[in-house]
Design a protein around this motif. Structure first.
Motif, PDB file in Angstrom:
ATOM      1  N   GLU A 212       0.813  -1.206   0.000  1.00  0.00           N
ATOM      2  CA  GLU A 212       0.000   0.000   0.000  1.00  0.00           C
ATOM      3  C   GLU A 212       0.847   1.258   0.000  1.00  0.00           C
ATOM      4  O   GLU A 212       2.042   1.239   0.323  1.00  0.00           O
ATOM      5  N   LEU A 213       0.210   2.359  -0.403  1.00  0.00           N
ATOM      6  CA  LEU A 213       0.821   3.685  -0.425  1.00  0.00           C
ATOM      7  C   LEU A 213       0.277   4.451   0.769  1.00  0.00           C
ATOM      8  O   LEU A 213      -0.877   4.865   0.767  1.00  0.00           O
ATOM      9  N   LYS A 214       1.129   4.656   1.763  1.00  0.00           N
ATOM     10  CA  LYS A 214       0.659   5.240   3.015  1.00  0.00           C
ATOM     11  C   LYS A 214       1.718   6.157   3.601  1.00  0.00           C
ATOM     12  O   LYS A 214       2.902   5.810   3.647  1.00  0.00           O
ATOM     13  N   TYR A 215       1.284   7.331   4.040  1.00  0.00           N
ATOM     14  CA  TYR A 215       2.182   8.289   4.672  1.00  0.00           C
ATOM     15  C   TYR A 215       1.722   8.503   6.113  1.00  0.00           C
ATOM     16  O   TYR A 215       0.588   8.930   6.349  1.00  0.00           O
ATOM     17  N   ASN A 216       2.575   8.151   7.057  1.00  0.00           N
ATOM     18  CA  ASN A 216       2.225   8.301   8.466  1.00  0.00           C
ATOM     19  C   ASN A 216       2.398   9.751   8.917  1.00  0.00           C
ATOM     20  O   ASN A 216       3.412  10.397   8.620  1.00  0.00           O
ATOM     21  N   LEU A 217       1.412  10.237   9.669  1.00  0.00           N
ATOM     22  CA  LEU A 217       1.435  11.608  10.175  1.00  0.00           C
ATOM     23  C   LEU A 217       1.985  11.703  11.586  1.00  0.00           C
ATOM     24  O   LEU A 217       2.238  12.794  12.077  1.00  0.00           O
ATOM     25  N   ASN A 218       2.108  10.553  12.263  1.00  0.00           N
ATOM     26  CA  ASN A 218       2.746  10.529  13.580  1.00  0.00           C
ATOM     27  C   ASN A 218       3.598   9.279  13.681  1.00  0.00           C
ATOM     28  O   ASN A 218       3.587   8.405  12.812  1.00  0.00           O
TER      29      ASN A 218
ATOM     30  N   LYS B 233      -3.444   8.072   3.038  1.00  0.00           N
ATOM     31  CA  LYS B 233      -3.225   6.909   2.178  1.00  0.00           C
ATOM     32  C   LYS B 233      -3.826   7.143   0.796  1.00  0.00           C
ATOM     33  O   LYS B 233      -4.822   7.853   0.641  1.00  0.00           O
ATOM     34  N   ALA B 234      -3.220   6.538  -0.222  1.00  0.00           N
ATOM     35  CA  ALA B 234      -3.737   6.583  -1.590  1.00  0.00           C
ATOM     36  C   ALA B 234      -3.923   5.163  -2.112  1.00  0.00           C
ATOM     37  O   ALA B 234      -3.100   4.283  -1.834  1.00  0.00           O
ATOM     38  N   THR B 235      -5.009   4.929  -2.855  1.00  0.00           N
ATOM     39  CA  THR B 235      -5.211   3.650  -3.532  1.00  0.00           C
ATOM     40  C   THR B 235      -5.631   3.911  -4.977  1.00  0.00           C
ATOM     41  O   THR B 235      -6.176   4.969  -5.303  1.00  0.00           O
ATOM     42  N   PHE B 236      -5.372   2.913  -5.812  1.00  0.00           N
ATOM     43  CA  PHE B 236      -5.709   3.007  -7.234  1.00  0.00           C
ATOM     44  C   PHE B 236      -6.292   1.670  -7.680  1.00  0.00           C
ATOM     45  O   PHE B 236      -5.793   0.607  -7.306  1.00  0.00           O
TER      46      PHE B 236
ATOM     47  N   ARG C  30     -14.505  -0.025 -14.034  1.00  0.00           N
ATOM     48  CA  ARG C  30     -14.254   0.981 -12.999  1.00  0.00           C
ATOM     49  C   ARG C  30     -12.787   1.384 -13.031  1.00  0.00           C
ATOM     50  O   ARG C  30     -11.907   0.532 -13.124  1.00  0.00           O
ATOM     51  N   THR C  31     -12.554   2.677 -12.922  1.00  0.00           N
ATOM     52  CA  THR C  31     -11.210   3.220 -12.740  1.00  0.00           C
ATOM     53  C   THR C  31     -11.314   4.244 -11.618  1.00  0.00           C
ATOM     54  O   THR C  31     -12.033   5.234 -11.756  1.00  0.00           O
ATOM     55  N   ARG C  32     -10.622   3.989 -10.523  1.00  0.00           N
ATOM     56  CA  ARG C  32     -10.814   4.811  -9.325  1.00  0.00           C
ATOM     57  C   ARG C  32      -9.482   5.154  -8.656  1.00  0.00           C
ATOM     58  O   ARG C  32      -8.514   4.391  -8.735  1.00  0.00           O
ATOM     59  N   MET C  33      -9.465   6.277  -7.968  1.00  0.00           N
ATOM     60  CA  MET C  33      -8.385   6.619  -7.057  1.00  0.00           C
ATOM     61  C   MET C  33      -8.991   7.152  -5.769  1.00  0.00           C
ATOM     62  O   MET C  33      -9.990   7.869  -5.791  1.00  0.00           O
ATOM     63  N   GLN C  34      -8.402   6.760  -4.651  1.00  0.00           N
ATOM     64  CA  GLN C  34      -8.880   7.172  -3.334  1.00  0.00           C
ATOM     65  C   GLN C  34      -7.771   7.888  -2.571  1.00  0.00           C
ATOM     66  O   GLN C  34      -6.605   7.498  -2.657  1.00  0.00           O
ATOM     67  N   LEU C  35      -8.163   8.887  -1.822  1.00  0.00           N
ATOM     68  CA  LEU C  35      -7.280   9.571  -0.876  1.00  0.00           C
ATOM     69  C   LEU C  35      -8.039   9.637   0.440  1.00  0.00           C
ATOM     70  O   LEU C  35      -9.143  10.185   0.497  1.00  0.00           O
ATOM     71  N   PHE C  36      -7.463   9.081   1.498  1.00  0.00           N
ATOM     72  CA  PHE C  36      -8.175   9.089   2.769  1.00  0.00           C
ATOM     73  C   PHE C  36      -7.192   8.949   3.918  1.00  0.00           C
ATOM     74  O   PHE C  36      -6.057   8.482   3.734  1.00  0.00           O
TER      75      PHE C  36
END
Length: 489
Positions: A60-66, A74-77, A109-115
């Motif tokens: 996964e693509l994930k950036y920790n804030l703490n 996090k981003a998903t595709f 379906r073609t999707r991107m998520q940011l959460f």
């Protein structure tokens, strides 16, 4: 390079270098681990022995804030490509030419998520993407044309407040969201579905008074003990804004062209064993591929005052409430953990009251553009291609079953298989006989849901030409064979 742009490029590079790929279950939504992000170091040593232990592969693509990773972004595709061979309904045309069958390529379906969890109490979720993109771009509009460059749109834009820190008891949110009632398939996690596609009839107002099943809503949801719940107040869109030609008043119910009332929804699931994922607003996992032991009973509803309208007699306009409810059972659990085998099963009953004789045809990634007027069943439009009466006043029984074969069936790293069957059986007021749509398919799970092929065969009824005042009679059956390739990270 323009020197004024250098700080922007440097900032972007620094940010991207901190994106971490932590191991996660390959479902959407997925639980978030509490581990801090791990940096990936690329060795440039030449002519030296390789390291004794390589870095673990990440998912996964994930950036920790703490430091703990409890706050993150996090981003998903996701991309689902379909190759479709369809036996068309009689009278179907493709760009003005009659076609008995079609072979088409499309993006289901073609999707991107940011959460992410911004703080202990704040969660943000955004999704952008497109659906049903083929050579017709979702179908010609009422002017006989389309625009292939305006398909993508925001699916979700949700802000959520978590009332109790680190507890799922109560989450309050609002925005454009798929947090729906009725059933688990009314809010499906499309990257983790067990079959090739979800039973779309459970997304009851899709593209009529919503935006691909998303609505402007205020909701409360959570998990208390064994109970998973959501209650929703939605502000549905007028049907005039769905981009299609407006329906006309007649003896059969349509969505009302006047008035505006709030819609109320709820879904309640009793979880006997493991709890389901509850992090991302709305989305319910299709299959955990044996990673959890899930046995649920569920009940849900959708209701809206004066949502439907028909003419009881010339000049006698009758408004009716829309009342939908369902009860169902769901099982997704391992059979043999050592081998990795598992099952997925669902059986549900849906009561669908859209008013007097309501009926709507629909088909996923429809490869036909129109149907000859003389072949229209019930005088209805949009009955071409691969469509069938998907939505209607009456009742539906839906079931599915899948069996996950042993882990590494084809050798280490080469994946496994999951065959499945689906059945949608409906009795609608406006259809003379029981409607049955049946699917049989096979998933090749190369890397779980992150990379998989699905081969699916669907058998459906088509209907005889008839006037709008007559009930529809089945004329025969047609088939569709689809190969899907899904990539998800």
């Amino acid at each position: 390079m323009n020197t004024s742009m250098k700080p922007v490029w440097v900032s972007a590079l620094l940010l991207s270098s901190q994106l971490a790929f932590a191991q996660q279950p390959t479902t959407l939504p997925a639980d978030t681990t509490k581990k801090p992000a791990t940096s990936i170091i690329v060795s440039e040593r030449v002519n030296q022995a390789p390291a004794q232990k390589s870095a673990a592969e990440k998912n996964e693509l994930k950036y920790n804030l703490n430091e703990s990773g409890s706050h993150f972004f996090k981003a998903t595709f996701l991309n689902q490509t379909w190759l479709q061979f369809n036996q068309s309904n009689p009278g179907s045309t493709v760009v003005g030419v009659p076609k008995d069958n079609t072979l088409s390529i499309g993006l289901r379906r073609t999707r991107m998520q940011l959460f992410g969890q911004i703080s202990d109490h704040v969660f943000l979720y955004i999704q952008f993407g497109m659906n049903n993109f083929n050579y017709l771009n979702g179908g010609f509009n009422q002017t006989g044309s389309s625009n292939r460059k305006i398909q993508a749109f925001f699916h979700d834009a949700v802000s959520e407040y978590i009332v109790w820190k680190n507890k799922d008891y109560l989450k309050i949110g609002g925005g454009l969201t798929i947090v729906n009632g009725l059933s688990r398939f009314s809010s499906p996690s499309v990257s983790s579905i067990m079959s090739m596609d979800v039973p779309v009839f459970a997304q009851a107002t899709v593209d009529q008074t919503d935006e691909f099943s998303r609505k402007l809503s205020l909701y409360a949801r959570g998990q208390v003990g064994h109970l998973d719940y959501r209650v929703v107040m939605s502000d549905p869109f007028p049907i005039q804004t769905n981009g299609a030609a407006l329906p006309t008043y007649g003896p059969n119910s349509i969505f009302a062209l006047k008035g505006h009332n709030k819609q109320f929804q709820g879904l309640f699931m009793w979880q006997f064993f493991d709890k389901e994922t509850n992090q991302v607003p709305g989305y319910i996992t299709g299959t955990y591929l044996g990673a959890r032991r899930i046995v649920n009973l569920e009940a849900g509803f959708i209701t809206q005052k004066n949502a439907m309208v028909h003419l009881a007699a010339p000049g006698d306009t009758v408004y009716q409430n829309m009342n939908l409810w369902s009860v169902a059972s769901y099982v997704d659990m391992p059979l043999n953990k050592a081998k990795g085998t598992a099952i997925n099963a669902y059986l549900g009953y849906f009561h669908t009251d859209y008013g007097n004789n309501y009926l709507r045809f629909n088909g996923a990634l429809n490869p036909a553009s129109d149907i000859a007027a003389a072949q229209r069943p019930g005088g209805l439009g949009n009955t071409q291609g691969n469509t069938f009466p998907m939505f209607g006043t009456g009742s539906v029984v839906y079931g599915q079953f899948g069996y996950l074969m042993k882990r590494n069936l084809f050798g280490p790293g080469n994946g496994t298989l999951m065959p499945y069957v689906q059945a949608q059986v409906a009795n609608y007021q406006r259809v003379t006989n029981t409607l049955g749509v049946y699917n049989v398919g096979l998933n090749y799970l190369i890397k779980g849901h992150n990379g998989k092929f699905t081969l699916d065969y669907q058998n459906r009824p088509y209907y005889e030409p008839s006037p709008s005042t007559s009930p529809l009679s089945a004329g025969g059956r047609r088939g569709q064979l689809t190969l899907q390739y899904q990539v998800f990270i």
